[in-house]
Design an enzyme around this catalytic site. Structure first.
Site, PDB file in Angstrom:
ATOM      1  N   HIS A   1       1.838  -2.842   8.559  1.00  0.00           N
ATOM      2  CA  HIS A   1       0.555  -2.646   7.871  1.00  0.00           C
ATOM      3  C   HIS A   1      -0.602  -3.182   8.698  1.00  0.00           C
ATOM      4  O   HIS A   1      -0.674  -4.374   8.992  1.00  0.00           O
ATOM      5  CB  HIS A   1       0.577  -3.323   6.494  1.00  0.00           C
TER       6      HIS A   1
ATOM      7  N   HIS B   1      -4.335   5.174   9.821  1.00  0.00           N
ATOM      8  CA  HIS B   1      -3.688   6.473  10.005  1.00  0.00           C
ATOM      9  C   HIS B   1      -4.592   7.383  10.804  1.00  0.00           C
ATOM     10  O   HIS B   1      -5.807   7.376  10.629  1.00  0.00           O
ATOM     11  CB  HIS B   1      -3.330   7.125   8.658  1.00  0.00           C
TER      12      HIS B   1
ATOM     13  N   ASP C   1       0.445  15.562   5.645  1.00  0.00           N
ATOM     14  CA  ASP C   1      -0.496  15.150   4.601  1.00  0.00           C
ATOM     15  C   ASP C   1      -0.204  15.939   3.311  1.00  0.00           C
ATOM     16  O   ASP C   1       0.066  17.138   3.352  1.00  0.00           O
ATOM     17  CB  ASP C   1      -1.944  15.409   5.070  1.00  0.00           C
TER      18      ASP C   1
ATOM     19  N   CYS D   1       0.832  -1.211   0.000  1.00  0.00           N
ATOM     20  CA  CYS D   1       0.000   0.000   0.000  1.00  0.00           C
ATOM     21  C   CYS D   1       0.866   1.261   0.000  1.00  0.00           C
ATOM     22  O   CYS D   1       2.072   1.213   0.279  1.00  0.00           O
ATOM     23  CB  CYS D   1      -0.984  -0.021   1.170  1.00  0.00           C
TER      24      CYS D   1
ATOM     25  N   GLY E   1     -15.149   6.993   5.029  1.00  0.00           N
ATOM     26  CA  GLY E   1     -14.402   7.821   4.070  1.00  0.00           C
ATOM     27  C   GLY E   1     -12.925   7.491   4.014  1.00  0.00           C
ATOM     28  O   GLY E   1     -12.117   8.322   3.604  1.00  0.00           O
TER      29      GLY E   1
ATOM     30  N   HIS F   1      -4.538   1.729   5.202  1.00  0.00           N
ATOM     31  CA  HIS F   1      -3.452   1.512   6.175  1.00  0.00           C
ATOM     32  C   HIS F   1      -3.784   2.465   7.323  1.00  0.00           C
ATOM     33  O   HIS F   1      -3.892   3.685   7.090  1.00  0.00           O
ATOM     34  CB  HIS F   1      -2.101   1.837   5.521  1.00  0.00           C
TER      35      HIS F   1
HETATM   36  P1  5GP Z   1      -8.228   8.893   4.391  1.00  0.00           P
HETATM   37  O1  5GP Z   1      -9.226   9.496   3.425  1.00  0.00           O
HETATM   38  O2  5GP Z   1      -7.838   7.497   4.000  1.00  0.00           O
HETATM   39  O3  5GP Z   1      -8.674   8.990   5.824  1.00  0.00           O
HETATM   40  O4  5GP Z   1      -6.949   9.810   4.329  1.00  0.00           O
HETATM   41  C1  5GP Z   1      -5.905   9.595   3.444  1.00  0.00           C
HETATM   42  C2  5GP Z   1      -5.043  10.824   3.474  1.00  0.00           C
HETATM   43  O5  5GP Z   1      -3.798  10.509   2.894  1.00  0.00           O
HETATM   44  C3  5GP Z   1      -5.611  12.022   2.710  1.00  0.00           C
HETATM   45  O6  5GP Z   1      -5.743  13.139   3.591  1.00  0.00           O
HETATM   46  C4  5GP Z   1      -4.583  12.266   1.608  1.00  0.00           C
HETATM   47  O7  5GP Z   1      -4.388  13.639   1.343  1.00  0.00           O
HETATM   48  C5  5GP Z   1      -3.340  11.615   2.171  1.00  0.00           C
HETATM   49  N1  5GP Z   1      -2.420  11.080   1.182  1.00  0.00           N
HETATM   50  C6  5GP Z   1      -2.738  10.278   0.120  1.00  0.00           C
HETATM   51  N2  5GP Z   1      -1.634   9.948  -0.575  1.00  0.00           N
HETATM   52  C7  5GP Z   1      -0.600  10.552   0.058  1.00  0.00           C
HETATM   53  C8  5GP Z   1       0.815  10.578  -0.203  1.00  0.00           C
HETATM   54  O8  5GP Z   1       1.335   9.986  -1.143  1.00  0.00           O
HETATM   55  N3  5GP Z   1       1.575  11.307   0.653  1.00  0.00           N
HETATM   56  C9  5GP Z   1       1.039  11.990   1.702  1.00  0.00           C
HETATM   57  N4  5GP Z   1       1.876  12.675   2.489  1.00  0.00           N
HETATM   58  N5  5GP Z   1      -0.289  11.968   1.986  1.00  0.00           N
HETATM   59  C10 5GP Z   1      -1.100  11.268   1.165  1.00  0.00           C
HETATM   60 ZN    ZN Z   2       0.358  -0.434   4.338  1.00  0.00          ZN
END
Ligand code: 5GP
Ligand code: ZN
Length: 118
Positions: A44, A95, A28, A2, A88, A93
């Site tokens: 993971h 976070h 982010d 991932c 959402g 993974h």
């Molecule tokens: P989720 O919607 O899964 O709760 O949040 C995923 C977060 O990961 C989003 O706020 C998005 O901006 C961030 N994100 C996605 N791809 C990357 C990346 O390659 N690098 C960084 N630093 N953040 C990422």
């Molecule tokens: Zn992962």
């Protein structure tokens, strides 16, 4: 593998805030607040729903330390983790979004009818 595992392995660059053997905090890529940092376990785990209590117990002081480093521990911040489709979650993974640096709005709009118990 991932996208966040690739960040852990330095296959994808990230703007790191803090890391130790087990956890990593990085900015982010698409910030939704003046400060928007993601905190992840290096191993993971798909989401909060799969994480074990021991990992969470160790993650708690790590997140608190990140908030201190960002100087938002006194002004306050928001800690959010999205779980699955309705939550959402886009990256599968675990976070935590650490948001702060200004007064945050509280806005959880839903496509579902809030009058209905769904
Ligand atoms: P989720 O919607 O899964 O709760 O949040 C995923 C977060 O990961 C989003 O706020 C998005 O901006 C961030 N994100 C996605 N791809 C990357 C990346 O390659 N690098 C960084 N630093 N953040 C990422
Ligand atoms: Zn992962």
């Amino acid at each position: 593998m991932c996208i966040f595992c690739k960040i852990v392995n330095n296959e994808i660059p990230s703007n790191k805030v803090l890391e130790n053997d087990e956890f990593l905090a990085f900015h982010d890529i698409n910030p939704k607040a003046p400060i928007h940092v993601l905190v992840i376990p290096k191993k993971h785990v798909e989401s909060f729903h799969e994480v074990d209590g021991e990992t969470m117990a160790k993650m708690t002081p790590f997140i608190q330390e990140v908030a201190k480093m960002l100087c938002i521990d006194k002004s306050g911040y928001r800690l959010v983790t999205n779980i699955g489709k309705d939550g959402g979650q886009e990256v599968p993974h675990l976070h935590f979004h650490l948001l702060g640096g200004g007064k945050l709005r509280w806005d959880h709009r839903s496509d579902a009818n809030p009058q209905k118990n769904i």
